[in-house]
Design a protein around this motif. Sequence first.
Motif, PDB file in Angstrom:
ATOM      1  N   LYS A 168     -10.727 -16.204  13.361  1.00  0.00           N
ATOM      2  CA  LYS A 168     -11.259 -15.097  14.155  1.00  0.00           C
ATOM      3  C   LYS A 168     -11.929 -14.057  13.253  1.00  0.00           C
ATOM      4  O   LYS A 168     -12.986 -13.512  13.599  1.00  0.00           O
ATOM      5  N   THR A 169     -11.304 -13.776  12.117  1.00  0.00           N
ATOM      6  CA  THR A 169     -11.874 -12.790  11.203  1.00  0.00           C
ATOM      7  C   THR A 169     -13.183 -13.283  10.609  1.00  0.00           C
ATOM      8  O   THR A 169     -14.144 -12.522  10.465  1.00  0.00           O
ATOM      9  N   LYS A 170     -13.237 -14.557  10.276  1.00  0.00           N
ATOM     10  CA  LYS A 170     -14.488 -15.112   9.741  1.00  0.00           C
ATOM     11  C   LYS A 170     -15.600 -15.027  10.776  1.00  0.00           C
ATOM     12  O   LYS A 170     -16.742 -14.674  10.462  1.00  0.00           O
ATOM     13  N   LYS A 171     -15.268 -15.329  12.023  1.00  0.00           N
ATOM     14  CA  LYS A 171     -16.263 -15.212  13.096  1.00  0.00           C
ATOM     15  C   LYS A 171     -16.746 -13.780  13.234  1.00  0.00           C
ATOM     16  O   LYS A 171     -17.943 -13.531  13.439  1.00  0.00           O
ATOM     17  N   ALA A 172     -15.823 -12.810  13.102  1.00  0.00           N
ATOM     18  CA  ALA A 172     -16.186 -11.396  13.221  1.00  0.00           C
ATOM     19  C   ALA A 172     -17.084 -10.955  12.072  1.00  0.00           C
ATOM     20  O   ALA A 172     -18.081 -10.239  12.282  1.00  0.00           O
ATOM     21  N   ILE A 173     -16.757 -11.368  10.854  1.00  0.00           N
ATOM     22  CA  ILE A 173     -17.565 -10.968   9.701  1.00  0.00           C
ATOM     23  C   ILE A 173     -18.936 -11.627   9.757  1.00  0.00           C
ATOM     24  O   ILE A 173     -19.957 -10.998   9.436  1.00  0.00           O
ATOM     25  N   ARG A 174     -18.987 -12.862  10.184  1.00  0.00           N
ATOM     26  CA  ARG A 174     -20.294 -13.532  10.362  1.00  0.00           C
ATOM     27  C   ARG A 174     -21.133 -12.771  11.388  1.00  0.00           C
ATOM     28  O   ARG A 174     -22.327 -12.524  11.177  1.00  0.00           O
ATOM     29  N   LYS A 175     -20.494 -12.386  12.483  1.00  0.00           N
ATOM     30  CA  LYS A 175     -21.215 -11.644  13.515  1.00  0.00           C
ATOM     31  C   LYS A 175     -21.713 -10.306  12.978  1.00  0.00           C
ATOM     32  O   LYS A 175     -22.828  -9.878  13.291  1.00  0.00           O
ATOM     33  N   ALA A 176     -20.902  -9.642  12.149  1.00  0.00           N
ATOM     34  CA  ALA A 176     -21.301  -8.359  11.576  1.00  0.00           C
ATOM     35  C   ALA A 176     -22.564  -8.508  10.726  1.00  0.00           C
ATOM     36  O   ALA A 176     -23.490  -7.689  10.813  1.00  0.00           O
ATOM     37  N   PHE A 177     -22.630  -9.563   9.917  1.00  0.00           N
ATOM     38  CA  PHE A 177     -23.814  -9.794   9.093  1.00  0.00           C
ATOM     39  C   PHE A 177     -25.025 -10.149   9.966  1.00  0.00           C
ATOM     40  O   PHE A 177     -26.156  -9.755   9.655  1.00  0.00           O
ATOM     41  N   GLU A 178     -24.800 -10.874  11.042  1.00  0.00           N
ATOM     42  CA  GLU A 178     -25.908 -11.206  11.946  1.00  0.00           C
ATOM     43  C   GLU A 178     -26.439  -9.963  12.648  1.00  0.00           C
ATOM     44  O   GLU A 178     -27.647  -9.835  12.877  1.00  0.00           O
ATOM     45  N   ILE A 179     -25.555  -9.043  12.989  1.00  0.00           N
ATOM     46  CA  ILE A 179     -25.978  -7.776  13.591  1.00  0.00           C
ATOM     47  C   ILE A 179     -26.850  -6.993  12.616  1.00  0.00           C
ATOM     48  O   ILE A 179     -27.862  -6.397  12.996  1.00  0.00           O
ATOM     49  N   GLN A 180     -26.464  -7.013  11.333  1.00  0.00           N
ATOM     50  CA  GLN A 180     -27.301  -6.350  10.332  1.00  0.00           C
ATOM     51  C   GLN A 180     -28.670  -7.024  10.248  1.00  0.00           C
ATOM     52  O   GLN A 180     -29.689  -6.344  10.157  1.00  0.00           O
ATOM     53  N   ALA A 181     -28.687  -8.342  10.297  1.00  0.00           N
ATOM     54  CA  ALA A 181     -29.958  -9.064  10.238  1.00  0.00           C
ATOM     55  C   ALA A 181     -30.868  -8.682  11.397  1.00  0.00           C
ATOM     56  O   ALA A 181     -32.090  -8.612  11.248  1.00  0.00           O
ATOM     57  N   ASN A 182     -30.265  -8.395  12.547  1.00  0.00           N
ATOM     58  CA  ASN A 182     -31.027  -8.036  13.739  1.00  0.00           C
ATOM     59  C   ASN A 182     -31.265  -6.537  13.879  1.00  0.00           C
ATOM     60  O   ASN A 182     -31.803  -6.091  14.900  1.00  0.00           O
ATOM     61  N   LYS A 183     -30.825  -5.770  12.872  1.00  0.00           N
ATOM     62  CA  LYS A 183     -31.078  -4.326  12.811  1.00  0.00           C
ATOM     63  C   LYS A 183     -30.563  -3.581  14.048  1.00  0.00           C
ATOM     64  O   LYS A 183     -31.244  -2.726  14.614  1.00  0.00           O
ATOM     65  N   LYS A 184     -29.329  -3.895  14.440  1.00  0.00           N
ATOM     66  CA  LYS A 184     -28.773  -3.301  15.655  1.00  0.00           C
ATOM     67  C   LYS A 184     -27.946  -2.044  15.389  1.00  0.00           C
ATOM     68  O   LYS A 184     -27.564  -1.341  16.314  1.00  0.00           O
ATOM     69  N   GLY A 185     -27.614  -1.767  14.119  1.00  0.00           N
ATOM     70  CA  GLY A 185     -26.785  -0.608  13.808  1.00  0.00           C
ATOM     71  C   GLY A 185     -25.654  -0.981  12.877  1.00  0.00           C
ATOM     72  O   GLY A 185     -25.651  -2.049  12.271  1.00  0.00           O
ATOM     73  N   THR A 186     -24.670  -0.108  12.773  1.00  0.00           N
ATOM     74  CA  THR A 186     -23.558  -0.334  11.856  1.00  0.00           C
ATOM     75  C   THR A 186     -22.558  -1.319  12.455  1.00  0.00           C
ATOM     76  O   THR A 186     -22.173  -1.202  13.617  1.00  0.00           O
ATOM     77  N   ALA A 187     -22.126  -2.277  11.637  1.00  0.00           N
ATOM     78  CA  ALA A 187     -21.077  -3.217  12.026  1.00  0.00           C
ATOM     79  C   ALA A 187     -19.831  -2.906  11.206  1.00  0.00           C
ATOM     80  O   ALA A 187     -19.894  -2.823   9.980  1.00  0.00           O
ATOM     81  N   PHE A 188     -18.708  -2.727  11.882  1.00  0.00           N
ATOM     82  CA  PHE A 188     -17.474  -2.251  11.252  1.00  0.00           C
ATOM     83  C   PHE A 188     -16.349  -3.236  11.557  1.00  0.00           C
ATOM     84  O   PHE A 188     -16.010  -3.454  12.725  1.00  0.00           O
ATOM     85  N   VAL A 189     -15.789  -3.847  10.517  1.00  0.00           N
ATOM     86  CA  VAL A 189     -14.721  -4.835  10.685  1.00  0.00           C
ATOM     87  C   VAL A 189     -13.461  -4.345   9.965  1.00  0.00           C
ATOM     88  O   VAL A 189     -13.415  -4.281   8.740  1.00  0.00           O
ATOM     89  N   GLU A 190     -12.448  -3.980  10.743  1.00  0.00           N
ATOM     90  CA  GLU A 190     -11.142  -3.657  10.166  1.00  0.00           C
ATOM     91  C   GLU A 190     -10.311  -4.927  10.089  1.00  0.00           C
ATOM     92  O   GLU A 190     -10.295  -5.731  11.023  1.00  0.00           O
ATOM     93  N   VAL A 191      -9.596  -5.095   8.967  1.00  0.00           N
ATOM     94  CA  VAL A 191      -8.644  -6.189   8.824  1.00  0.00           C
ATOM     95  C   VAL A 191      -7.270  -5.588   8.564  1.00  0.00           C
ATOM     96  O   VAL A 191      -7.049  -4.947   7.530  1.00  0.00           O
ATOM     97  N   VAL A 192      -6.356  -5.724   9.526  1.00  0.00           N
ATOM     98  CA  VAL A 192      -4.981  -5.273   9.327  1.00  0.00           C
ATOM     99  C   VAL A 192      -4.324  -6.271   8.380  1.00  0.00           C
ATOM    100  O   VAL A 192      -4.306  -7.481   8.649  1.00  0.00           O
ATOM    101  N   ALA A 193      -3.792  -5.782   7.264  1.00  0.00           N
ATOM    102  CA  ALA A 193      -3.321  -6.669   6.207  1.00  0.00           C
ATOM    103  C   ALA A 193      -1.986  -6.185   5.652  1.00  0.00           C
ATOM    104  O   ALA A 193      -1.486  -5.117   6.014  1.00  0.00           O
ATOM    105  N   THR A 194      -1.423  -6.981   4.758  1.00  0.00           N
ATOM    106  CA  THR A 194      -0.134  -6.655   4.149  1.00  0.00           C
ATOM    107  C   THR A 194      -0.308  -6.180   2.711  1.00  0.00           C
ATOM    108  O   THR A 194      -1.334  -6.426   2.082  1.00  0.00           O
ATOM    109  N   CYS A 195       0.723  -5.513   2.203  1.00  0.00           N
ATOM    110  CA  CYS A 195       0.816  -5.154   0.784  1.00  0.00           C
ATOM    111  C   CYS A 195       2.291  -5.274   0.410  1.00  0.00           C
ATOM    112  O   CYS A 195       3.017  -4.292   0.379  1.00  0.00           O
TER     113      CYS A 195
END
Length: 238
Positions: A168-195
Amino acid sequence: MSGLQHGVVHKIIAEVIDEMGIQEDTIGVSPVGCSVFAYNYIDIDWHEAAHGRAPAVATGVKRVFPNKFVFSYQGDGDLAAIGTAETMHAVNRGENIVMVFINNAIYGMTGGQMAPTTMVGQVTATTPYGRDVDLNGYPLKITELIAQLPGAAYVTRQSVQTAAAVKKTKKAIRKAFEIQANKKGTAFVEVVATCNSGWKISPVDSNEWMEEHMFPFYPLGDLKDGEKEDPEALKMNV
């Protein structure tokens, strides 16, 4: 999958860049903290930014090289603390960049201090008795704030603790880059992660703690999916 999850996100970004065939046309911006090491693992052009300033630097890079793919890679202490202003204003302008935001609820590199995203009651190096709202305030849901800005085109929150989540995250990041390619605005992907090192529990327990405590407060899924608002629709009637 367990342990610190930066490496998983690094791999996802690298795969997306490779699959889109944009390695020679991609510029990453990394700031201070654990996020800075991304430049060691992804073979593209990089520009390092001062703590919190990655969105401002990415803005400059994108405006100089408008045909390049530009993304920032930041942690919560960077993006949601010292860099809050740069983050909000870059998105509000609708800068045509991708912003990848790693939320592990702590300052991981510098000793495990409380971050803006630290949960209420969570023990850190600077909240040894747990985060106290009266003293420390509430955790900051900056992604929800981002989703309200007119310049935001795509805003999503994902995770990488399972194989399904990684897809799901890979699909989201791919979509974010495609949005940039189409000049639609800012794409923001948060990843909830562990430390797990900062939380001082095992990698397996970290995943369980994240799912039990962070996911209810930081729910996964898309918050906004479209394109930035049409400025003509916002003009004053004169």
